[in-house]
Design a protein around this motif. Structure first.
Motif, short mmCIF file in Angstrom:
data_model
loop_
_atom_site.label_atom_id
_atom_site.label_comp_id
_atom_site.label_asym_id
_atom_site.label_seq_id
_atom_site.Cartn_x
_atom_site.Cartn_y
_atom_site.Cartn_z
N GLN A 1 -3.54 -4.25 -11.03
CA GLN A 1 -3.58 -2.82 -11.34
C GLN A 1 -2.18 -2.27 -11.64
N ARG A 2 -1.18 -2.81 -10.97
CA ARG A 2 0.15 -2.19 -11.05
C ARG A 2 1.06 -2.82 -12.09
N ASP B 1 0.82 -1.21 0.00
CA ASP B 1 0.00 0.00 0.00
C ASP B 1 0.86 1.26 0.00
N GLY B 2 2.20 1.06 -0.15
CA GLY B 2 3.10 2.22 -0.06
C GLY B 2 2.80 3.24 -1.15
N ARG B 3 2.99 4.51 -0.84
CA ARG B 3 2.67 5.55 -1.81
C ARG B 3 3.93 6.05 -2.52
#
Lengths: 261, 434
Positions: A167-168, A28-30
């Protein structure tokens, strides 16, 4: 020797790249993407720095000797990964490049005489052959990495797993195109390397096992098949990815015993 | 008495649409016109398809009853109806609600982008009607700022949350860029057209429409600059298309497995992205097993939407933290506004004392040279400023920490400040700082 501490730092940096890039894919890192890119730049710089140190201290030819071949391969992979990493869509590549970079540098450090490469300048043909083999295998390794990501992404798509990883990861076509491009570059280098290798073998009988030559031809044939089937029949996607991974595995097996301990 | 923002409204959470419709007749200009003569000074009306909310600014205790009375009078509803179908908030809660609404945290579809534009329109309408004063101006702009931060600092607005846009998102995961891609639409249903609109907006350039009735296909294709075809041409069209959207009302399979399998070879295994949004399905589900052919139906697209909504909900906590920060900032500003009248009164009082004392000095000393008069005036002014410096700072600081109530009371009591100078709280802290 200066190269050793730099390479140790490189192992740590590549391991960090693998960890942060994996966290970027599933966590979940931004800021993980930016950190992974910065770390991969640092790791690549350390790898190239170690190779430069070997070249300066022991002579450039040492880089193509058995002891330092893993370092040279890591340097080629680093340069290729940096080029791939410039594309914003190639998210996730660093997760596997980090592992490969750390393993290759660890092999260099574990090699019994890591900078004891041949210094006989009459063997230019051999060095050119080894250099081209390593650059070709480096490109194949990156192609295999993008192929693995393609298989993972396709699996996500087919299994309707639309979570964070899906998604990534990059799109299938982008991964496929990148993999094919790398295979073509690697194939050109590998073909030239094999030709030079056979010329060199015909001139100097050093009692090497013919198994390596056979495996090299198998690897070459596999990548030739990847390119041929793509051009003539349009094979791409999952099939091409599996062939690329298989070819890369054979190409690495050719290097077994030459790269690392 | 201090002034506060109050809110009363009905939304999809509190009232069904047939009840919300009763508030649809409310009009910003009429609401503002109804304020004349009452204690309420500012008003703004937010009216969307999912909510109607009235924001008022007025004296602390009077604003909410005034808001209820206003709604009741304008919409023709009684007290029971208000109790049953509306919600209300005052002060910090009302401000927080507006910030949450603007940031789409209270929307039916979390993170949807339209609400911010609707809030901006509501504020503009209020300004045109003359209902927006300094407090609503600042409050709404704080809401716009909060919404912008939420959109840029969180991923709440990322990913598709409509079925038609989910198709675009999936297509991008196959092709990367959709620029130059060819889209084939089978049937001319509403969902298909909507998905086609999203796909062309994302870069798809060639549009083919196939329908049982060729003329209808041509009509539908013209709107997108494409070409219309009959269903008998389907096999050939599959060779050209990269993306196929099928949404016919047919009871039988329109796109057969054998046709797609043959097409994949002719297409040289170029990826083929199939979206079947028809019920019953138009495309043979076995097509999904073919190499480089990806088939998704309505359930799959809804699964994408569910995943994306889940991700948006996870981001909502981050957004709430931003709302909290913005609320605190606004509350600080509003509190500054509440201490301004006291600071201005205090300054007026001491300046009046100064002026009186200087005048007395001049009166009692008629031969005082002008230089001495000016020196006395300067000294008195400097003395007043020095005396006022610490209390002013303390009042301003107490406003920032939210503990200004007791401080204002103490200062007013100590200096006997019973008058209320004309400075409005909404005029902001600038006046308070000279």
């Amino acid at each position: 020797m200066l190269a050793t501490p730099v390479a140790v730092c490189g192992v740590v940096a590549w391991s960090a790249v693998a960890a942060v890039a994996t966290a970027d894919l599933v966590g979940d890192g931004r800021r993980t993407l930016r950190v992974a890119r910065a770390l991969s730049g640092l790791a690549a710089a350390l790898t190239l720095g170690a190779a430069l140190a070997v070249a300066v201290v022991e002579g450039p030819s040492t880089l193509f000797g058995a002891g330092a071949a893993a370092l040279t391969l890591a340097a080629f992979v680093s340069v290729g990964a940096l080029a791939l990493g410039r594309r914003a869509s190639m998210r996730g590549v660093n997760a596997l490049v980090g592992v490969l970079g750390a393993v290759l540098l660890a092999l260099f450090l574990l090699a019994p005489s890591s900078v004891s490469g041949p210094r006989d300048h009459t063997q230019t043909l051999l060095y050119t052959h080894v250099g081209l083999v390593l650059s070709g295998v480096g490109a194949f390794a990156l192609a295999a990495i993008t192929s693995i990501l393609l298989l993972v992404q396709e699996r996500q798509l087919r299994a309707r797993q639309f979570g964070r990883l899906f998604q990534r990861l990059p799109s299938l076509e982008e991964l496929d195109a990148a993999s094919f491009r790398l295979v073509v570059w690697g194939f050109v280098a590998y073909t030239t390397a094999l030709a030079l290798g056979f010329v060199w073998l015909s001139r100097a009988d050093d009692g090497r096992s013919p198994l390596r030559a056979v495996l090299a031809v198998v690897a070459w044939a596999t990548f030739a098949a990847v390119i041929h089937t793509r051009i003539t029949m349009g094979w791409r996607g999952r099939r091409a990815a599996w062939m690329t991974i298989a070819g890369c595995a054979v190409a690495f097996s050719v290097l077994a015993g030459y790269v690392g301990p | 008495m201090s002034r506060a923002v109050a809110m009363i409204g009905a939304s999809h959470r509190s009232a069904p649409v047939e009840e919300r419709e009763r508030l649809a007749a409310l009009d910003a200009a009429a609401v503002v016109a109804a304020l004349d003569g009452g204690g309420v000074e500012e008003a703004a009306l937010l009216s969307t398809c999912n909510r109607v909310e009235l924001y008022l600014v007025g004296p602390d205790a009077e604003t909410l009853p005034a808001a209820r009375a206003l709604i009741a009078a304008q919409a023709g509803v009684d007290r029971d109806w208000l109790d049953r179908f509306t919600y209300q908030a005052v002060g910090h809660d009302a401000v927080r609600h507006l910030l949450r609404v603007s940031s789409s945290l209270d929307s039916l579809v979390l993170g949807e982008p339209q609400i911010l534009g609707q809030v901006k329109d509501a504020f503009a309408a209020s300004q045109r009607a003359g209902g927006a004063g300094p407090i609503l101006h600042r409050t709404f702009h704080q809401a716009f700022h909060a919404a912008k931060r939420v959109r840029t600092e969180t991923r709440i607005a990322e990913s598709a949350v409509s079925v038609s846009y989910a198709a675009v998102e999936l297509a991008k995961k196959v092709f990367g860029s959709l620029t130059g891609k060819c889209v084939l639409v089978i049937g001319a249903g509403k969902m298909g057209t909507l998905a086609l609109r999203h796909l062309t907006a994302a870069g798809a350039t060639r549009v083919l429409v196939a329908n049982r009735n060729r003329d209808r296909a041509i009509d539908a294709a013209v709107a997108f600059g494409g070409t219309g075809h009959g269903l008998d041409e389907l096999d050939a069209l599959l060779d050209e298309a990269d993306i196929v959207i099928s949404s016919t009302g047919s009871q039988h399979m329109i796109v057969r497995f054998e046709a797609v399998r043959a097409a994949t070879v002719r297409r040289r295994y170029r990826p083929l992205f199939l979206i079947d949004i028809a019920v019953p399905r138009d495309i043979d589900p076995r097509c999904d097993s073919l190499p480089n052919v990806y088939l998704f139906d309505v359930d799959d697209l809804e699964k994408v939407v569910d995943e994306n909504l889940k991700a948006r909900r996870a981001e909502a906590n981050r957004a709430e933290a931003i709302i909290h920060e913005e609320c605190e900032q606004l509350q600080g500003w509003l509190a500054q506004g509440e201490v301004v009248p006291t600071i201005v009164s205090l300054r007026h009082k001491l300046n009046a004392l100064k002026d009186a004392e200087v005048a007395r000095l001049v009166r009692e000393n008629p031969g005082l040279p002008p230089e001495a008069h000016e020196a006395a005036e300067r000294m008195a002014r400097a003395l007043v400023n020095k005396i006022l410096h610490e209390p002013t700072l303390s009042l301003r600081n107490s406003a920032q920490t939210g503990h200004h109530g007791a401080m204002v009371t103490a200062v007013r009591s100590l200096f006997d400040l019973n008058d209320t100078p004309g400075s409005a709280p909404g005029d902001g802290p600038v006046e308070a700082t000279e």
